[in-house]
Scaffold this motif. Structure first.
Motif, PDB file in Angstrom:
ATOM      1  N   ALA A  67      -4.902  -5.115  -1.484  1.00 59.71           N
ATOM      2  CA  ALA A  67      -3.494  -5.299  -1.130  1.00 59.71           C
ATOM      3  C   ALA A  67      -3.295  -6.676  -0.493  1.00 59.71           C
ATOM      4  CB  ALA A  67      -3.046  -4.200  -0.169  1.00 59.71           C
TER       5      ALA A  67
ATOM      6  N   ARG B 175       0.814  -1.219   0.000  1.00 54.96           N
ATOM      7  CA  ARG B 175       0.000   0.000   0.000  1.00 54.96           C
ATOM      8  C   ARG B 175       0.845   1.265   0.000  1.00 54.96           C
ATOM      9  NH1 ARG B 175      -4.720   0.461   3.876  1.00 54.96           N
ATOM     10  NH2 ARG B 175      -5.402   1.921   2.294  1.00 54.96           N
TER      11      ARG B 175
ATOM     12  N   ARG C 126      -7.179  -1.950   1.354  1.00 56.62           N
ATOM     13  CA  ARG C 126      -6.650  -3.016   2.200  1.00 56.62           C
ATOM     14  C   ARG C 126      -6.953  -4.412   1.638  1.00 56.62           C
ATOM     15  NH1 ARG C 126      -4.166  -2.857   6.789  1.00 56.62           N
ATOM     16  NH2 ARG C 126      -4.275  -0.607   6.873  1.00 56.62           N
TER      17      ARG C 126
END
Lengths: 335, 342
Positions: free
Chosen positions: A143, A133, A140
């Motif tokens: 990732a 990130r 989130r």
């Protein structure tokens, strides 16, 4: 013999990327460390280029400055003179914020001891997601998916479970795989690998070397491989720079360096490696006399001359760097 | 020993096991054991060099320490020159131990930094003119007699390993155990130390137990080799027989994993083993190698293989031996001349 070797090396030999623009270019690099004994030159004028998809190995013994070169490629040590440029941009002229973007995104590094490079109190997932990130505009969840994908790619079984584990729950080989996943998660153009398999057992080393080579081919990453292990170099490198006492003393395509080593140090180094695939010869092993010199207490002129069987009077003067026909050697014998 | 004949081995290890309690219950009784060395048998003749190879955690260093009785063995015997060390009294054990010396991996931590190297070496020297003997030892290992008054920090790693060797030679041993003695050294220095050890072997008829993870060094230095995996010997035999025709699947995988310092030969090996060595706290049942072995079947989980004698002085512990490939792990043999241009 040479023809046969270049068949095996594929990217080696003539196709070492000399024609292409290098992704990494190092020119006359100097690094000095301040110590109690005064300023010690660790790296003393190193120059080389790395092409995309190429593996450039720097080989040398302890204290020769090879790890300092590795660190300077990410501006992790203060460079006292010379230039490191990535895709044409000089690292030294970059601001802190710019350097942060470049590290990890364009050039990443893995170290010998993966335990000390991973944060012991954070899960693997936390560390991987954070890295991803930092460099990519992913949320989130995305990732995390990318992290799992990378763990799977580096050969970690059951990555969705592993991602919740802490570094101490993994073996040395697994940790090095995680480091590689982290380093390659942002698809950098250059991977600096400093003794990546030295702490690993030989069967695990073979796995990690094969993995690095596959990833290099798949992602087109150029690798700067720092090692003392001549076998690993022969296995991995397209081009090799031999380092002694802070300088590159010889550079050539891998096949050429092994079939026709020119610098007396290279010759001694290659000859002193025992072979696992050959019955030993009668008589003693070929050994270089003495030990590698301590930086800061180098002989005048050619630093190797005190151990060199072919040393001459002229060796008291620094030998010139001779380049030609895709090789370099720094020795008065070849002037 | 008066009753020793020429074919009595200098060292005989029989059924040697070493286990450590890694956790205990609330009454202090061991509740979990780590079997570091499991029923190892080996013999070493006078003047012979036996290499012990294996990956980290295979028990090779524990085996060395147990042979020296630095740890009391959990089971089995160590017989040195006809004397069973396990039943010897403390004085006798000390006396026998003087004849078996060890050189370790890290010459930096093996020497007391606050003592001169001469006084470190003199500790083990007995009788006569100790000072003269220390000087002679220093010269024997390639240092100068005048170095006796200097301190360890004044020497390089290779020189410190020479000092450790001189110290080990002080009591005139018959057996030298080298535990990764050249592993921490640079390759150019490593060759010097190996040559030094080979010279000592020739001049004094020393026997060596040479423990190393570096197979190339073992091939260059040892008469016989034993391959260990998770505490057990899986294959042993004359060095050239083992390297030219490894029989146990682990030996084959181990040898073929070593990178060959010749670019033309890359990628001809690739008998990659999957995974890591399992934890010795929880070794697999039956054959301990079966979880990584490409040839394992159900039988390997049930029965632990024992070492079986083959024709060429070799012993191999594998249930599936008859069905496995053999011969060199490298495709084509290469001559020395072709392989070494310089």
């Amino acid at each position: 013999m040479t023809n046969e070797i270049s068949d095996h090396t594929g990217q080696g030999g003539a196709a070492t990327g000399r024609g292409r623009a290098p992704v990494l270019s190092v020119r006359d690099l100097h690094v000095r460390y301040r110590t109690d004994d005064g300023d010690v030159p660790a790296v003393n004028g190193v120059s080389f280029d790395l092409a995309a998809r190429e593996t450039y190995a720097i080989v040398g013994e302890s204290g020769c400055g090879k790890s300092t070169v590795a660190l300077s490629l990410l501006a992790l040590v203060p460079v006292s003179a010379g230039e490191v440029s990535l895709g044409g941009r000089n690292l030294a002229s970059m601001r802190r914020s710019e350097l942060r973007r470049v590290r990890g995104r364009e050039i990443a590094m893995i170290f010998q001891e993966p335990m000390t490079s991973l944060n012991p109190v954070l899960t693997l997932g936390h560390q991987l997601v954070e890295t991803i990130r930092l460099h990519q505009p992913l949320d989130r969840g995305a990732a995390r998916r990318r992290a799992i994908e990378m763990l799977e790619r580096v050969g970690i079984s059951d990555p969705a479970r592993r991602i919740g584990q802490y570094p101490h729950e993994l073996s040395g080989g697994m940790r090095q795989r995680v480091m590689i996943a982290m380093a390659l998660s942002c698809n950098p153009r250059i991977l600096v690998a400093d003794e990546p398999t030295t702490a690993l057992d030989v069967t695990v080393q073979a796995q990690i070397l094969a993995l690095l080579d596959d990833l290099r081919a798949e992602f087109g990453t150029g690798i700067v491989l720092i090692t003392h292990d001549i076998g690993v170099v022969a296995e991995m490198a397209d081009r090799i720079g031999v380092m002694y006492a802070g300088r590159l003393v010889e550079e050539a395509a891998a096949a050429d360096l092994f079939s026709d080593p020119r610098h007396p140090y290279t010759r001694g180094l290659l000859a002193s490696v025992p072979r696992v695939d050959l019955a030993p010869r009668d008589g003693p092993l070929v050994a270089l006399p003495g030990s590698p010199p301590t930086p800061g207490r180098l002989p005048q002129g050619c630093a190797f001359r005190t151990r060199c069987a072919q040393a001459m009077d002229v060796c008291a003067k620094p030998p010139p760097e001779l380049r030609g026909a895709d090789r370099m050697v720094r020795c008065w014998l070849h002037v | 020993m008066s009753d020793a004949t020429s074919d009595t081995p200098l060292l005989r290890v029989a059924g040697l096991s070493q286990r450590f309690a890694v956790s205990r219950d609330i009454f202090g009784r061991p509740s979990q054991w780590l079997e570091a060395v499991d029923r190892v048998d080996l013999e070493l003749a006078a003047g012979e060099t036996l290499g012990i190879v294996g990956e980290s955690g295979c028990g090779k260093s524990t085996l060395a320490r147990t042979i020296l009785h630095l740890h009391r063995p959990s089971a089995g015997k160590v017989i040195f020159d006809g004397v069973d060390l396990g039943s010897a009294g403390p004085a006798r054990l000390r006396q026998m131990r003087r004849r078996m010396q060890i050189v370790m991996q890290d010459p930096y931590s093996a020497l007391n930094p606050r003592r001169t190297i001469g006084s470190s070496i003199a500790d083990g020297v007995t009788g006569g003119d100790r000072r003269a003997k220390v000087r002679a030892l220093l010269e024997k290992v390639g240092l100068s007699a005048g170095d006796a008054g200097r301190y360890p920090n004044e020497f390089s790693g290779g020189q410190r390993q020479r000092i450790c060797i001189a110290r080990a030679l002080g009591p005139d041993p018959d057996l030298l155990i080298a535990d990764e003695a050249v592993s921490a050294l640079d390759v150019s220095v490593q060759a010097q130390i190996l040559n030094l050890l080979a010279g000592l072997r020739r001049d004094f008829g020393l026997s060596f137990l040479f423990i190393s993870h570096n197979l190339a060094v073992v091939r260059a230095f040892c008469d016989r080799v034993a391959v260990m995996y998770l505490g057990r010997i899986v294959e042993t035999g004359p060095t050239e027989a083992v390297f030219q025709d490894p029989r146990h699947p682990y030996t084959r995988a181990l040898i073929s994993a070593v990178p060959i310092p010749q670019p033309g030969r890359r990628r001809e090996r690739r008998r990659l083993l999957a995974g890591d060595v399992p934890s010795p706290l929880d070794p697999p049942s039956g054959c301990r190698f079966r979880t990584r072995c490409p040839h394992a079947d159900e039988g390997c989980a049930r029965t632990a293989p024992v070492l079986e004698r083959l024709g060429d002085a070799r012993q191999v512990a594998c249930l599936r031996l008859g069905t496995l490939e053999r011969g060199p792990v490298w495709a084509a043999p290469v001559s020395q001349a072709e392989a070494r241009p310089c």
